[in-house]
Design an enzyme around this catalytic site. Structure first.
Site, PDB file in Angstrom:
ATOM      1  N   ASN A 150       0.652  -1.074   0.080  1.00  0.00           N
ATOM      2  CA  ASN A 150      -0.286  -0.051  -0.052  1.00  0.00           C
ATOM      3  C   ASN A 150       0.511   1.339  -0.168  1.00  0.00           C
ATOM      4  O   ASN A 150       0.691   2.187  -1.088  1.00  0.00           O
ATOM      5  CB  ASN A 150      -1.328  -0.136   1.416  1.00  0.00           C
ATOM      6  CG  ASN A 150      -0.256  -0.246   2.524  1.00  0.00           C
ATOM      7  OD1 ASN A 150       0.861  -0.722   2.155  1.00  0.00           O
ATOM      8  ND2 ASN A 150      -0.773   0.209   3.300  1.00  0.00           N
ATOM      9  N   GLY A 204       9.118 -11.913  -4.917  1.00  0.00           N
ATOM     10  CA  GLY A 204       9.186 -13.061  -5.005  1.00  0.00           C
ATOM     11  C   GLY A 204       7.736 -13.310  -4.422  1.00  0.00           C
ATOM     12  O   GLY A 204       7.253 -12.038  -3.448  1.00  0.00           O
ATOM     13  N   GLY A 206       4.620 -14.703  -1.630  1.00  0.00           N
ATOM     14  CA  GLY A 206       4.699 -14.188   0.008  1.00  0.00           C
ATOM     15  C   GLY A 206       5.366 -15.987   0.843  1.00  0.00           C
ATOM     16  O   GLY A 206       6.136 -15.879   1.593  1.00  0.00           O
ATOM     17  N   GLY A 210       8.789 -15.174   0.403  1.00  0.00           N
ATOM     18  CA  GLY A 210       8.992 -14.487   2.154  1.00  0.00           C
ATOM     19  C   GLY A 210       9.015 -15.410   3.187  1.00  0.00           C
ATOM     20  O   GLY A 210       9.485 -15.506   3.811  1.00  0.00           O
ATOM     21  N   GLU A 248       3.650  -5.336  11.985  1.00  0.00           N
ATOM     22  CA  GLU A 248       2.518  -4.216  11.640  1.00  0.00           C
ATOM     23  C   GLU A 248       1.294  -4.874  11.385  1.00  0.00           C
ATOM     24  O   GLU A 248       1.702  -5.019   9.829  1.00  0.00           O
ATOM     25  CB  GLU A 248       3.493  -3.280  11.896  1.00  0.00           C
ATOM     26  CG  GLU A 248       4.588  -3.070  12.104  1.00  0.00           C
ATOM     27  CD  GLU A 248       4.212  -1.627  13.438  1.00  0.00           C
ATOM     28  OE1 GLU A 248       3.011  -1.356  13.483  1.00  0.00           O
ATOM     29  OE2 GLU A 248       5.566  -1.244  14.114  1.00  0.00           O
ATOM     30  N   CYS A 282      -3.478   1.923   6.267  1.00  0.00           N
ATOM     31  CA  CYS A 282      -3.753   0.995   7.696  1.00  0.00           C
ATOM     32  C   CYS A 282      -4.264   1.881   8.248  1.00  0.00           C
ATOM     33  O   CYS A 282      -5.017   1.438   9.309  1.00  0.00           O
ATOM     34  CB  CYS A 282      -2.129   0.340   7.580  1.00  0.00           C
ATOM     35  SG  CYS A 282      -0.735   1.602   8.256  1.00  0.00           S
ATOM     36  N   GLU A 460       7.644   0.453  16.092  1.00  0.00           N
ATOM     37  CA  GLU A 460       9.084   1.109  15.484  1.00  0.00           C
ATOM     38  C   GLU A 460       8.941   2.432  15.580  1.00  0.00           C
ATOM     39  O   GLU A 460       8.261   3.536  16.077  1.00  0.00           O
ATOM     40  CB  GLU A 460       8.701   0.232  14.007  1.00  0.00           C
ATOM     41  CG  GLU A 460       8.979  -1.048  13.776  1.00  0.00           C
ATOM     42  CD  GLU A 460       9.014  -1.922  12.647  1.00  0.00           C
ATOM     43  OE1 GLU A 460       8.517  -0.681  11.359  1.00  0.00           O
ATOM     44  OE2 GLU A 460       8.903  -2.994  12.089  1.00  0.00           O
TER      45      GLU A 460
HETATM   46  P1  NAD Z   1       0.301  -9.653   3.562  1.00  0.00           P
HETATM   47  O1  NAD Z   1       0.497  -9.568   4.425  1.00  0.00           O
HETATM   48  O2  NAD Z   1      -0.359 -10.095   1.962  1.00  0.00           O
HETATM   49  O3  NAD Z   1       1.564  -9.466   1.790  1.00  0.00           O
HETATM   50  C1  NAD Z   1       2.823  -8.377   2.774  1.00  0.00           C
HETATM   51  C2  NAD Z   1       4.214  -9.097   2.876  1.00  0.00           C
HETATM   52  O4  NAD Z   1       4.310 -10.463   3.396  1.00  0.00           O
HETATM   53  C3  NAD Z   1       3.908  -9.257   1.147  1.00  0.00           C
HETATM   54  O5  NAD Z   1       5.643  -9.318   1.119  1.00  0.00           O
HETATM   55  C4  NAD Z   1       4.159 -10.551   1.268  1.00  0.00           C
HETATM   56  O6  NAD Z   1       4.399 -11.383  -0.434  1.00  0.00           O
HETATM   57  C5  NAD Z   1       4.636 -11.060   2.278  1.00  0.00           C
HETATM   58  N1  NAD Z   1       4.152 -12.842   2.435  1.00  0.00           N
HETATM   59  C6  NAD Z   1       2.663 -12.737   2.983  1.00  0.00           C
HETATM   60  N2  NAD Z   1       2.539 -14.172   3.211  1.00  0.00           N
HETATM   61  C7  NAD Z   1       4.161 -14.925   3.614  1.00  0.00           C
HETATM   62  C8  NAD Z   1       5.019 -15.260   4.230  1.00  0.00           C
HETATM   63  N3  NAD Z   1       4.119 -16.792   3.952  1.00  0.00           N
HETATM   64  N4  NAD Z   1       5.702 -15.288   4.838  1.00  0.00           N
HETATM   65  C9  NAD Z   1       6.579 -14.778   4.689  1.00  0.00           C
HETATM   66  N5  NAD Z   1       6.322 -13.575   4.162  1.00  0.00           N
HETATM   67  C10 NAD Z   1       5.015 -13.449   2.889  1.00  0.00           C
HETATM   68  O7  NAD Z   1      -0.658  -7.871   3.073  1.00  0.00           O
HETATM   69  P2  NAD Z   1      -0.517  -6.898   1.824  1.00  0.00           P
HETATM   70  O8  NAD Z   1      -1.951  -7.183   1.377  1.00  0.00           O
HETATM   71  O9  NAD Z   1       0.486  -6.764   1.455  1.00  0.00           O
HETATM   72  O10 NAD Z   1      -0.413  -5.815   2.888  1.00  0.00           O
HETATM   73  C11 NAD Z   1      -2.127  -5.297   3.621  1.00  0.00           C
HETATM   74  C12 NAD Z   1      -2.345  -5.077   4.800  1.00  0.00           C
HETATM   75  O11 NAD Z   1      -0.975  -4.721   5.214  1.00  0.00           O
HETATM   76  C13 NAD Z   1      -2.948  -4.813   5.412  1.00  0.00           C
HETATM   77  O12 NAD Z   1      -3.749  -5.834   6.081  1.00  0.00           O
HETATM   78  C14 NAD Z   1      -2.677  -3.027   6.095  1.00  0.00           C
HETATM   79  O13 NAD Z   1      -3.267  -3.292   6.833  1.00  0.00           O
HETATM   80  C15 NAD Z   1      -1.450  -4.135   6.664  1.00  0.00           C
HETATM   81  N6  NAD Z   1      -0.528  -3.088   6.548  1.00  0.00           N
HETATM   82  C16 NAD Z   1      -0.482  -2.801   7.808  1.00  0.00           C
HETATM   83  C17 NAD Z   1       0.359  -1.728   8.228  1.00  0.00           C
HETATM   84  C18 NAD Z   1       0.844  -1.425   9.867  1.00  0.00           C
HETATM   85  O14 NAD Z   1       2.019  -0.147   9.766  1.00  0.00           O
HETATM   86  N7  NAD Z   1      -0.159  -1.548  10.499  1.00  0.00           N
HETATM   87  C19 NAD Z   1       0.946  -0.212   7.173  1.00  0.00           C
HETATM   88  C20 NAD Z   1       0.517  -1.147   6.095  1.00  0.00           C
HETATM   89  C21 NAD Z   1      -0.086  -2.151   5.960  1.00  0.00           C
END
Ligand code: NAD
Length: 479
Positions: A150, A204, A206, A210, A248, A282, A460
């Protein structure tokens, strides 16, 4: 634009030659490919990081600080190029990328380049024992940073900058949905003189790339921003290896409006806190609670303003609402709008896909305001993360406090009132890591940032981030 990994200071394709298509949200077309890196690429990134640790942690603070500040200057100098790339990759309005995302990414490096010079440790004299204690703050070693789509470069650098400032070496993965500015960052780091291997950027999915980072036994800390379900999964994988974790996660933030607020300021800001970045922040205030005395007036004025927001191609300077980040995400948000109707919600405006001329396959959606019948309905409880807000009236402070806290999340809350005692009462009782009063998303990088409940673990920002990326070791000397 095709993207490559940045490992040991060089760009390289993934070892297994596996690639993923990258879509442009504004027109729905593929415009490049990115690596779908495997365990082997993560291992290569780890080896590169290891080869320069602890050397990097032994460079003087002055030297590290200078490199971080140089990176920030280069980002500033490349503002237009990075902003265009971010807007194209994510669908966000170019005006937002230029004024928020990229300047903030530069600030992250500048801030932590300076903060590390002020990061002091403590000492305690044990009087009566003839001993002195001092606390070392030692870098963890090789750390993993994983970020969402985002605020791509903004959040990626929010992790990387403190990690390397504190002397760690990093294996980092940006979201596969928005990889481009992280890719461009590699060039800047080389130009700024960051030694090779200090920062390795691996692209790549997640569950492949990831997953390989979180499972790596020698990557000792993970800083993760993303969804709550992913955070829970990471916690489960990391726990048996006793990795340090900063999570986060998601939010469903209340925006609480009392009749005694500065109305015009509140209205203007509430449009922004609801729909900035298509509501994909978020911190967006997705649940709006309005004191009954001004509810009808607010409803009319708010809807009128929301209807005036200009939906359009993200590259146009006058666009307020760009494209959502992906087709699956657009579909998920539309499902929530349908759900709202089934839950007896009233769509006061929006709710439909938008066809933008010449970009018919782009992921555009009207900003949507839903009047909900009860705070307990799913659209009011679950994170939608799109241009959708719910509104409902409240009668008393206790009543709104209860509704505000009755969700599983606890990231941020916004409060509009001029009553000081109420401000204090509410701020202290709201279950959130961040409370804004009479403003929204005013960020000072020295302050702690993070959530409670399902919105995360750890903080953080400022010295909190430097504490996360270091281990405290106490040395006790008897003299
Ligand atoms: P997501 O959890 O789908 O992905 C986030 C990251 O994690 C990506 O790089 C993804 O590839 C990676 N990932 C996914 N599965 C993984 C695994 N098994 N192991 C390691 N890495 C993995 O989230 P998204 O759809 O990219 O982002 C949206 C979400 O992020 C929303 O829920 C939003 O609220 C949250 N967000 C939180 C904050 C905060 O500061 N609290 C800030 C921005 C976004």
């Amino acid at each position: 634009m095709n993207v490559q990994n940045y490992i040991n200071g060089k760009f390289s394709p993934p070892v297994n030659d596996a690639w993923i298509d990258n879509y442009c949200p504004a027109n729905g077309k593929i415009y490049g490919q990115i690596p779908n890196s495997s365990k082997d690429d993560i291992e290569n990134a780890y080896i590169a990081a290891k080869s320069v640790f602890p050397l990097w942690s032994q460079t003087t603070i002055d030297e590290r600080s200078k490199i971080l500040i140089k990176i920030s200057e280069l980002l500033d100098a490349n503002l237009q190029r990075f902003a265009e790339a971010e807007s194209k990759d994510n669908g966000k309005p170019i005006s937002l990328a230029k004024t928020v995302d990229i300047p903030r990414a530069a600030s992250n490096f500048r801030f932590f380049g300076n903060a590390i010079t002020q990061f002091a440790s403590e000492s305690h004299e044990s009087v009566g024992h003839d001993a002195i204690n001092y606390t070392l703050r030692q870098p963890i070693g090789i750390v993993g940073c994983i970020s969402p789509w985002n605020l791509p470069l903004y959040l990626f650098t929010w992790k990387i900058a403190p990690a390397i400032a504190a002397g760690n070496c990093v294996v980092a993965k940006p979201s596969e949905i928005t990889p481009v500015t992280a890719y461009l960052l590699g060039e800047i780091c080389t130009e700024a003189g960051l030694p090779k291997g200090v920062l390795n950027i691996v692209h790549g999915l997640g569950n492949t790339t990831g997953q390989a980072i979180i499972e790596h036994p020698d990557i000792k800390a993970i800083s993760f921003t993303g969804g709550t379900a992913t955070g829970a999964h990471i916690a489960k994988v990391a726990a048996p290896m006793f990795k340090k974790l900063s999570l986060e996660l998601g939010g469903k933030n209340p925006n609480i409006i009392f009749a005694d607020c500065d109305y015009d300021d509140m209205l203007e800001t509430t449009v922004r806190s609801s729909f900035a970045n298509q509501g994909q922040i978020c911190l967006c205030g997705s649940r709006i609670f309005v004191e009954a005395a001004i509810y009808e007036k607010f409803k009319t004025d708010f809807v009128e303003k929301v209807k005036k927001l200009k939906i359009g191609h993200p590259s146009k300077e006058d666009t307020n609402i760009g494209a959502l980040v992906s087709k699956p995400h657009l579909e998920k948000v539309l499902q929530y709008i349908n759900m709202a109707k089934k839950e007896n919600g009233t769509i006061l405006c929006g709710g439909n896909k938008v066809i933008v001329t010449d970009y018919e396959d782009g992921y555009y959606l009207e900003p949507t305001v839903i009047e909900v019948a009860t705070d307990e309905c799913r659209v009011n409880q679950e994170e939608i993360f799109g241009p959708v807000v719910t509104i409902m009236p409240f009668n008393t402070e206790d009543n709104v406090l209860q509704m505000a806290n009755k969700v599983k999340y606890g990231l941020s809350a916004t409060l509009w009132t001029n009553n000081l005692k109420r401000t204090m009462r509410m701020s202290h009782q709201l279950q959130a890591g961040i409370v804004w009063v009479n403003t929204w998303m005013l960020r000072d990088l020295r302050t702690p940032f993070g959530g409670v409940k399902a919105s995360g673990v750890g903080r953080e920002g400022g010295f909190e981030a430097l504490r996360f990326f270091t281990e405290a070791k106490n040395v006790c000397i008897k003299y």
